[in-house]
Design a protein around this motif. Structure first.
Motif, short mmCIF file in Angstrom:
data_model
loop_
_atom_site.label_atom_id
_atom_site.label_comp_id
_atom_site.label_asym_id
_atom_site.label_seq_id
_atom_site.Cartn_x
_atom_site.Cartn_y
_atom_site.Cartn_z
N ARG A 66 27.01 119.24 27.55
CA ARG A 66 28.07 118.53 28.75
C ARG A 66 28.92 117.90 27.62
O ARG A 66 28.79 117.44 26.49
CB ARG A 66 27.40 117.71 29.56
N PHE A 67 30.10 117.86 28.50
CA PHE A 67 31.24 116.82 27.90
C PHE A 67 31.11 115.57 28.01
O PHE A 67 30.39 115.14 29.08
CB PHE A 67 32.68 117.63 28.48
N LEU A 68 31.39 114.63 27.25
CA LEU A 68 31.11 113.30 27.26
C LEU A 68 32.24 112.67 27.78
O LEU A 68 33.60 113.07 27.75
CB LEU A 68 31.01 113.03 25.84
N PRO A 69 32.39 111.43 28.25
CA PRO A 69 33.24 110.62 28.78
C PRO A 69 34.26 110.13 28.05
O PRO A 69 34.05 110.28 26.52
CB PRO A 69 32.47 109.47 29.56
N GLY A 70 35.45 109.84 28.27
CA GLY A 70 36.49 109.45 27.45
C GLY A 70 37.73 110.42 27.18
O GLY A 70 37.81 111.50 27.62
N TYR A 71 38.51 110.23 26.20
CA TYR A 71 39.60 111.13 25.83
C TYR A 71 39.54 110.88 24.20
O TYR A 71 40.33 110.39 23.65
CB TYR A 71 40.89 110.27 26.43
N THR A 72 38.71 111.91 23.71
CA THR A 72 38.65 112.14 22.12
C THR A 72 39.36 113.26 21.89
O THR A 72 39.35 114.36 22.21
CB THR A 72 37.20 112.40 21.86
N SER A 73 40.27 113.31 20.83
CA SER A 73 40.86 114.35 20.12
C SER A 73 40.95 114.11 18.64
O SER A 73 40.82 113.15 18.28
CB SER A 73 42.40 114.41 20.66
N PHE A 74 41.13 115.17 18.04
CA PHE A 74 41.10 115.36 16.49
C PHE A 74 42.10 116.53 15.98
O PHE A 74 42.22 117.34 16.79
CB PHE A 74 39.64 115.76 15.95
N MET A 75 42.50 116.39 14.74
CA MET A 75 43.28 117.68 14.10
C MET A 75 42.35 118.97 14.38
O MET A 75 41.11 118.53 14.02
CB MET A 75 43.67 117.08 12.87
N MET A 76 43.06 119.84 14.56
CA MET A 76 42.51 121.43 14.65
C MET A 76 41.89 121.59 13.24
O MET A 76 42.77 121.30 12.30
CB MET A 76 43.37 122.24 15.17
N ALA A 77 40.77 122.07 13.35
CA ALA A 77 40.38 122.78 11.78
C ALA A 77 41.30 123.67 11.66
O ALA A 77 41.75 124.45 12.16
CB ALA A 77 38.90 123.33 12.29
N ARG A 78 41.60 123.88 10.36
CA ARG A 78 42.76 124.69 9.75
C ARG A 78 42.65 126.40 10.03
O ARG A 78 43.58 126.75 10.69
CB ARG A 78 43.09 124.31 8.26
N PRO A 79 41.35 126.64 9.73
CA PRO A 79 41.41 128.06 10.34
C PRO A 79 41.57 128.40 11.90
O PRO A 79 41.63 129.51 12.08
CB PRO A 79 39.80 128.54 9.82
N HIS A 80 41.43 127.54 12.68
CA HIS A 80 41.48 127.79 14.04
C HIS A 80 42.90 127.24 14.52
O HIS A 80 43.38 127.35 15.73
CB HIS A 80 40.50 126.90 14.67
N ASP A 81 43.76 126.55 13.60
CA ASP A 81 45.16 126.25 14.01
C ASP A 81 46.04 127.57 14.55
O ASP A 81 45.82 128.47 14.35
CB ASP A 81 45.59 125.54 13.07
N ARG A 82 47.13 126.99 15.24
CA ARG A 82 48.03 127.79 15.58
C ARG A 82 48.77 128.81 14.48
O ARG A 82 48.82 128.33 13.52
CB ARG A 82 49.15 127.07 16.54
N PRO A 83 48.78 130.02 14.97
CA PRO A 83 49.48 131.03 14.04
C PRO A 83 51.06 130.46 13.76
O PRO A 83 51.54 129.94 14.81
CB PRO A 83 49.26 132.50 14.56
N PRO A 84 51.58 130.74 12.52
CA PRO A 84 52.88 130.57 12.44
C PRO A 84 53.91 131.15 13.11
O PRO A 84 53.60 132.49 13.27
CB PRO A 84 53.18 130.40 10.80
N HIS A 85 55.20 130.66 13.62
CA HIS A 85 55.95 131.53 14.19
C HIS A 85 57.23 131.11 13.73
O HIS A 85 57.47 129.79 13.52
CB HIS A 85 55.74 132.04 15.81
N GLY A 86 58.41 131.77 13.95
CA GLY A 86 59.77 131.23 13.87
C GLY A 86 60.24 130.51 15.12
O GLY A 86 59.34 130.30 15.93
N PRO A 87 61.50 130.46 15.13
CA PRO A 87 62.19 129.76 16.09
C PRO A 87 61.83 130.53 17.52
O PRO A 87 61.74 131.93 17.44
CB PRO A 87 63.63 129.67 15.89
N VAL A 88 61.61 129.90 18.67
CA VAL A 88 61.31 130.40 20.04
C VAL A 88 62.47 130.80 20.64
O VAL A 88 63.49 130.23 20.84
CB VAL A 88 60.35 129.52 20.60
#
Length: 386
Positions: free
Chosen positions: A244-266
């Motif tokens: 189960r998910f725990l109470p609170g508001y926990t965040s961490f930097m994304m593991a690099r292999p799971h990070d967003r793919p690069p892209h140019g200007p949107v």
């Protein structure tokens, strides 16, 4: 008062604050917080962020240029201090940095100690740490579990070397590996506990199989929609897990292999327009943001408030919202994925369940899927992208 005496006093003060706030209970975890010298792990410099709103400006702050009492005060604030931006260490920065992405940090001590307690780490348990960072979390775990039972993995070679030196200076000698933490460290398996100080889009099966049956994996699940949820999993005998998910508001930097793919200007392109069925700003809520992310796992979220933007790099699908001038909102969708439609459906499902916090959610991992659900395993849910 000597430097070491002042630091010890500040450590005790910090831990007592966490006890008073009902964050810490385990005496051994409290002792670790009072023992480990965080100043060793901050290194020679940190980045100090400008206050919101607006784009963050990161100002490098060097220890040698800061009065000792001020440096110690910063050290023992219950605050995350970024030590590396876009691969550049704070001591190497020659001027303030506008924007930038944190790539290594010293996480706020209160969160690390709380997570150690929530993971059930005790003396003698074999622990794998994913994301050693500055080495602070690893030092805490060495104090609780024993350094001979502690293995840590850090993907960034520069950060790993700094952590290794800091750990040695503080008197700790865990097994610190430079490599991809999402792969774990099979040579040291099985582990009683795997604890991650980075986020991931799903739990890698190879990593999960390194946890003994009945063992614990504590990890923050996240995604490209910037939703985060800390989950405590118990491994089973089949290579799966549930938790189960725990109470609170926990965040961490994304593991690099799971990070967003690069892209140019949107480039926002024309598409099909219609009224939005929900207030776009509702997905700025912590739990709603996670739900929206579950519904659109391959989309990056770029907007905020009434002007949300979703971009799917793989298919080119887009969705964006804007006020319609009459108290409602218009959504424009383009491409093979109806991104905002999926968000609307997911938010409606969440609202029918009472719009609960993530602590009412759980996850079941089997060989064929990783499913996040609301309430019970039979409740409404979504599969993670694996």
């Amino acid at each position: 008062m000597t430097t070491s005496t002042a630091a010890r006093a500040l450590r005790r003060q910090l831990v007592q604050h966490l006890v008073d706030e009902d964050v810490l209970h385990d005496p051994e975890v409290r002792r670790a917080g009072e023992t480990v010298p965080r100043e060793v792990f901050l290194g020679p410099a940190i980045y100090r962020p400008s206050p919101p709103p607006g784009v963050t400006v990161w100002t490098p702050t060097r220890r040698v240029d800061t009065p000792l009492d001020e440096w110690l005060r910063l050290t023992y604030e219950n605050t995350t201090w970024v030590t590396q931006l876009d691969g550049v260490l704070a001591e190497e920065a020659t001027s303030p940095v506008t924007g930038g992405t944190p790539t290594s940090s010293s996480t706020l001590p209160g969160l690390v100690l709380w997570m150690i307690e929530q993971a059930g780490i005790t003396a003698g348990k074999r622990v794998l740490v994913i994301g050693a960072g500055t080495g602070l979390s690893t030092a805490y775990i060495c104090e609780v579990a024993g350094q001979g039972n502690t293995t840590a993995v850090e993907t960034d070679p520069v950060a790993a070397e700094r952590a290794r030196k800091a750990l040695a200076e503080a008197g700790y000698g865990p097994n610190l590996i430079t490599g991809d933490g999402l792969l774990g460290y099979a040579a040291g398996a099985p582990y009683d506990v795997v604890i991650a100080f980075c986020s991931m889009r799903h739990v890698p099966y190879g990593l999960l199989r390194q946890v003994r049956e009945g063992g614990t994996l504590l990890v923050t699940l996240a995604g490209w929609g910037f939703g985060h949820g800390l989950v405590r999993l118990t491994a089973d005998a089949t290579g799966g897990a549930e938790g189960r998910f725990l109470p609170g508001y926990t965040s961490f930097m994304m593991a690099r292999p799971h990070d967003r793919p690069p892209h140019g200007p949107v480039e926002l392109l024309p598409g099909d327009e219609r009224p939005s069925r929900i207030d776009p700003a509702s997905v700025d809520d912590w739990s709603a943001r996670f739900v929206a992310q579950l519904a659109t796992p391959s989309a990056e979220r770029l907007g905020v408030g009434a002007e949300q933007i979703l971009l799917d790099v793989a298919t080119g699908s887009q969705a964006r919202t804007r006020p319609d001038g009459n108290g409602g909102w218009t959504v424009t969708e383009r491409g093979p994925l109806r991104l905002w439609s999926a968000v609307e459906d997911a938010i409606a499902t969440w609202q029918r369940a009472g719009a609960p916090h993530l602590s009412s959610f759980g996850i079941t991992i089997k060989q064929d899927a990783q499913r996040v659900w609301i309430g019970t395993a039979e409740g409404p849910g979504w599969n993670l992208p694996v």
